[in-house]
Design a protein around this motif. Structure first.
Motif, PDB file in Angstrom:
ATOM      1  N   ALA A 193       0.730  -1.201   0.291  1.00 35.79           N
ATOM      2  CA  ALA A 193       0.061  -0.048  -0.203  1.00 35.79           C
ATOM      3  C   ALA A 193       0.922   1.204  -0.098  1.00 35.79           C
ATOM      4  O   ALA A 193       0.427   2.266  -0.641  1.00 35.79           O
ATOM      5  CB  ALA A 193      -0.789   0.037   1.152  1.00 35.79           C
ATOM      6  N   GLY A 245       1.136   2.397  -3.593  1.00 39.38           N
ATOM      7  CA  GLY A 245      -0.142   3.315  -3.629  1.00 39.38           C
ATOM      8  C   GLY A 245       0.318   4.569  -3.140  1.00 39.38           C
ATOM      9  O   GLY A 245       0.650   5.432  -3.900  1.00 39.38           O
ATOM     10  N   VAL A 279      -0.673   4.633  -9.914  1.00 45.42           N
ATOM     11  CA  VAL A 279      -1.472   4.554  -9.098  1.00 45.42           C
ATOM     12  C   VAL A 279      -2.837   4.059  -9.609  1.00 45.42           C
ATOM     13  O   VAL A 279      -3.304   3.066  -8.828  1.00 45.42           O
ATOM     14  CB  VAL A 279      -1.732   6.280  -8.361  1.00 45.42           C
ATOM     15  CG1 VAL A 279      -3.026   5.886  -7.266  1.00 45.42           C
ATOM     16  CG2 VAL A 279      -0.466   6.643  -7.620  1.00 45.42           C
ATOM     17  N   LEU A 337      -4.952   0.178  -8.257  1.00 38.52           N
ATOM     18  CA  LEU A 337      -5.999   0.074  -7.619  1.00 38.52           C
ATOM     19  C   LEU A 337      -7.014  -1.314  -7.701  1.00 38.52           C
ATOM     20  O   LEU A 337      -7.486  -1.711  -7.076  1.00 38.52           O
ATOM     21  CB  LEU A 337      -7.045   1.412  -8.068  1.00 38.52           C
ATOM     22  CG  LEU A 337      -6.573   2.735  -7.317  1.00 38.52           C
ATOM     23  CD1 LEU A 337      -7.417   3.961  -7.922  1.00 38.52           C
ATOM     24  CD2 LEU A 337      -6.514   2.831  -5.972  1.00 38.52           C
ATOM     25  N   ALA A 357      -3.519   2.232   3.459  1.00 35.95           N
ATOM     26  CA  ALA A 357      -4.287   2.418   2.255  1.00 35.95           C
ATOM     27  C   ALA A 357      -5.235   3.423   2.030  1.00 35.95           C
ATOM     28  O   ALA A 357      -5.805   4.013   1.093  1.00 35.95           O
ATOM     29  CB  ALA A 357      -4.812   0.994   2.048  1.00 35.95           C
ATOM     30  N   CYS A 374      -6.243   6.387  -0.417  1.00 36.76           N
ATOM     31  CA  CYS A 374      -7.517   6.536  -0.989  1.00 36.76           C
ATOM     32  C   CYS A 374      -8.024   7.956  -1.185  1.00 36.76           C
ATOM     33  O   CYS A 374      -8.591   8.685  -2.071  1.00 36.76           O
ATOM     34  CB  CYS A 374      -8.599   5.289  -0.600  1.00 36.76           C
ATOM     35  SG  CYS A 374      -8.319   3.900  -1.275  1.00 36.76           S
TER      36      CYS A 374
END
Ligand SMILES: N[C@@H](CCC(=O)N[C@@H](CS)C(=O)NCC(=O)O)C(=O)O
Length: 207
Positions: free
Chosen positions: A101, A105, A138, A142, A167, A171
């Motif tokens: 993550a 991410g 990114v 997802l 995470a 988001c």
């Protein structure tokens, strides 16, 4: 003990959510990162990277890096709430998902944001193409999260962990690059809604 931070900044938010989950309260000092207070020599004596968050202990020891701070707090304030896992396999799973993550991410999203907005161009070189590529990475990350959350209630398994905090912050942050968690990612959306109802998340959101 003192926590140097900037409330809404994503790395500070990770530590705030972790502390709220564990019921830890520490005096906080707001650092003006846009104004460059964090790149002063005085602040670099506290945070070697010149980034927030940073934690200063009563004996003068200092820590930076959000997860290093969370790990310290986890040991310094022991509770039954094991956010880094509590067995060989769950500790490994939390570490694995937190790193996924973080690396694929959140940190990739940071690269997109920093290079596309040029927000810190007073202190680093910004490369538009790097920003665009990071944004695309990114977006392509997802579906991996979506698949995982379609099979598992939380990122690292059956229990909420620090990987969910990383995470979740990612988001929220990607909205800054116009990337949105919508109906095309139903499992992430449901997980996000579930997390947002946790008392710790409500408390941090309101702060
Ligand atoms: N890997 C670090 C990242 C820290 C970081 O990038 N902090 C940002 C705010 S979210 C910052 O201090 N930015 C100011 C700057 O880059 O000058 C962590 O997890 O703590």
């Amino acid at each position: 003990m003192k926590l140097y931070e900037k409330g809404p900044a994503p790395s500070a938010r990770r530590v705030s959510l972790f502390m709220a989950e564990k019921g830890i309260e520490i005096p906080r000092v707001d650092v003006d990162i846009r104004g460059g207070e964090n790149i002063s020599d005085a602040f670099k004596a506290i945070s070697v990277t010149g980034r927030i968050p940073a934690l200063e202990l009563d004996d003068g020891t200092t820590l930076c890096e959000s997860i290093a701070i969370c790990r310290y707090l986890d040991v310094a304030f022991p509770t039954d709430h094991a956010l880094f896992g509590d067995s060989a396999v769950t500790i490994g799973q939390v570490e694995m998902w937190n790193r996924i993550a973080e690396l694929q991410g959140l940190f990739t999203a940071f690269q997109a944001f920093r290079n596309l907005t040029g927000i810190y161009n007073d202190r680093e070189r910004c490369v538009d193409a790097w920003g665009e590529e990071s944004k695309q990475r990114v977006i392509e990350f997802l579906p991996l999260m979506e698949n995982r959350l379609a099979q598992s209630p939380y990122l690292a398994g059956d229990r909420f962990s620090v990987a969910d905090i990383t995470a979740y912050v990612m988001c929220g942050f990607i909205k800054n690059m116009d990337i949105h968690i919508d109906e095309s990612l139903p499992s992430i959306l449901a997980w996000q809604q579930k997390l947002s109802k946790r008392p710790a998340f409500i408390a941090v959101q309101a702060s």
